[in-house]
Write a protein that holds these residues in place. Sequence first.
Motif, PDB file in Angstrom:
ATOM      1  N   ASN A  63      -3.094   1.700 -45.730  1.00 49.49           N
ATOM      2  CA  ASN A  63      -3.116   0.793 -44.856  1.00 49.49           C
ATOM      3  C   ASN A  63      -1.783   0.442 -44.244  1.00 49.49           C
ATOM      4  O   ASN A  63      -1.572   0.467 -42.896  1.00 49.49           O
ATOM      5  N   ILE A  64      -0.768   0.572 -45.297  1.00 52.65           N
ATOM      6  CA  ILE A  64       0.639   0.342 -44.967  1.00 52.65           C
ATOM      7  C   ILE A  64       1.090   1.178 -44.047  1.00 52.65           C
ATOM      8  O   ILE A  64       1.971   0.883 -42.939  1.00 52.65           O
ATOM      9  N   ASP A  65       0.751   2.581 -44.445  1.00 52.02           N
ATOM     10  CA  ASP A  65       1.250   3.736 -43.774  1.00 52.02           C
ATOM     11  C   ASP A  65       0.878   3.640 -42.131  1.00 52.02           C
ATOM     12  O   ASP A  65       1.452   4.003 -41.302  1.00 52.02           O
ATOM     13  N   ARG A  66      -0.575   3.415 -42.299  1.00 56.23           N
ATOM     14  CA  ARG A  66      -1.194   3.296 -40.745  1.00 56.23           C
ATOM     15  C   ARG A  66      -0.534   2.249 -40.014  1.00 56.23           C
ATOM     16  O   ARG A  66      -0.200   2.546 -38.609  1.00 56.23           O
ATOM     17  N   LEU A  67      -0.284   0.985 -40.584  1.00 61.09           N
ATOM     18  CA  LEU A  67       0.228   0.017 -39.807  1.00 61.09           C
ATOM     19  C   LEU A  67       1.913   0.364 -39.183  1.00 61.09           C
ATOM     20  O   LEU A  67       2.009   0.055 -38.225  1.00 61.09           O
ATOM     21  N   MET A  68       2.609   0.997 -40.297  1.00 68.27           N
ATOM     22  CA  MET A  68       3.892   1.129 -40.110  1.00 68.27           C
ATOM     23  C   MET A  68       3.933   2.233 -38.676  1.00 68.27           C
ATOM     24  O   MET A  68       4.945   2.278 -37.835  1.00 68.27           O
ATOM     25  N   ASN A  69       3.226   3.395 -38.884  1.00 70.51           N
ATOM     26  CA  ASN A  69       3.003   4.168 -37.877  1.00 70.51           C
ATOM     27  C   ASN A  69       2.690   3.478 -36.528  1.00 70.51           C
ATOM     28  O   ASN A  69       3.549   3.845 -35.420  1.00 70.51           O
ATOM     29  N   ASP A  70       1.646   2.831 -36.467  1.00 72.13           N
ATOM     30  CA  ASP A  70       1.491   2.205 -35.282  1.00 72.13           C
ATOM     31  C   ASP A  70       2.700   1.410 -34.658  1.00 72.13           C
ATOM     32  O   ASP A  70       2.861   1.096 -33.617  1.00 72.13           O
ATOM     33  N   LEU A  71       3.496   0.480 -35.702  1.00 69.68           N
ATOM     34  CA  LEU A  71       4.600  -0.277 -35.323  1.00 69.68           C
ATOM     35  C   LEU A  71       5.723   0.598 -34.639  1.00 69.68           C
ATOM     36  O   LEU A  71       6.211   0.325 -33.811  1.00 69.68           O
ATOM     37  N   ILE A  72       5.890   1.563 -35.417  1.00 70.06           N
ATOM     38  CA  ILE A  72       6.894   2.681 -34.784  1.00 70.06           C
ATOM     39  C   ILE A  72       6.754   3.124 -33.386  1.00 70.06           C
ATOM     40  O   ILE A  72       7.789   3.274 -32.618  1.00 70.06           O
ATOM     41  N   ILE A  73       5.468   3.739 -33.202  1.00 68.23           N
ATOM     42  CA  ILE A  73       5.136   4.007 -31.892  1.00 68.23           C
ATOM     43  C   ILE A  73       5.248   3.099 -30.923  1.00 68.23           C
ATOM     44  O   ILE A  73       5.842   3.072 -29.949  1.00 68.23           O
ATOM     45  N   GLY A  74       4.574   1.839 -31.313  1.00 65.15           N
ATOM     46  CA  GLY A  74       4.960   0.551 -30.222  1.00 65.15           C
ATOM     47  C   GLY A  74       6.262   0.263 -29.955  1.00 65.15           C
ATOM     48  O   GLY A  74       6.730  -0.003 -28.731  1.00 65.15           O
TER      49      GLY A  74
END
Length: 350
Positions: free
Chosen positions: A147-158
Amino acid sequence: MMEEVWQKVVVGDIIKMENNQFVAADLLLLSTSEPNSLCYIETAELDGETNLKVRQALPETAEIDNDIVKFSEFDGEIICEAPNNRLPKFEGKLNWQGQTYSLDNDKILLRGCVLRNTQWCYGLVVFSGHESKLMMNCGKTVFKRTNIDRLMNDLIIGIFIFLLSMCLICTIACGIWESQIAGDKFQIYLPWESYIPGTILGTKDGSVTEGATTLSLLTFFSYIIVLNTVVPISLYVSVEIIRMGNSLLINWDSKMYYEAKDDPAKARTTALNEELGQIEYIFSDKTGTLTQNIMEFRKASINGKSYGDYLDASGTALEITESDDSVFIGDSDLEPRTSTPVSKLYILVT
């Protein structure tokens, strides 16, 4: 007989396999080194079962044994079902020497199996490559992410989208400044480059608007370089360092140390540590997966003597161990019976 890599195996080839080798294609078993043309395979790659399964060749083809000349003259024709993903089922027939022989799954070696306890065996390739049953059952590989990886990926894209928006706004502002406000007048002190239209250097003709547009487009990439620190690339490195430290704490945890076998906890991967304990689903295929099947000795009659639970006057069962000297049944004048045979029998049955 020639040695070849498994990628070049095609339908109709006769291949020889030796003990502990993987089966490279779906084969019709022709002959083996074992009596009655038996061979043993491990199908852990197919169904997860580690117990050995038995396959047997046709008695007619088993007579070929290990004769290479006879294998080179083998002209049998196999008529079978189309390639499919049904592992426990196979239907077909073999036409050879004017006779027709029925084929089923007990005469087939599937790709992915491992030959065990068999010196050698020969097989005729029925399906190979992507038509084998193993490949027909393969689905898309799913990459496991926390879940942390998915959250970080979304944050980086944003954050990256925010960076592009900032650069675009600055580019538009640069174009307005250079064309309409004061940018053109600053050429006296800081002239535009020679390749930009409208420069006072006179190297390239064009209007001031064209020059401002070209300059602003080139400035867009400069803004990306200047503002690239907005994207926290070091965040991934920091998270990996934290995960590594967490895995070391797991390895050093004394509460997860099994003293009987001198076996400490081992974190074999740092990618899923933060998911520990977050169980969403539990799947059980049969009784015994999550429980224990334990047999407990109750009663037995051996050579006329009864062994089992002894009850006291209140009817409570007495626990008999090897440390007890003797046990009396009923009245005190009965012969004492030592508990040693009972304990040994209990250990044997359990």
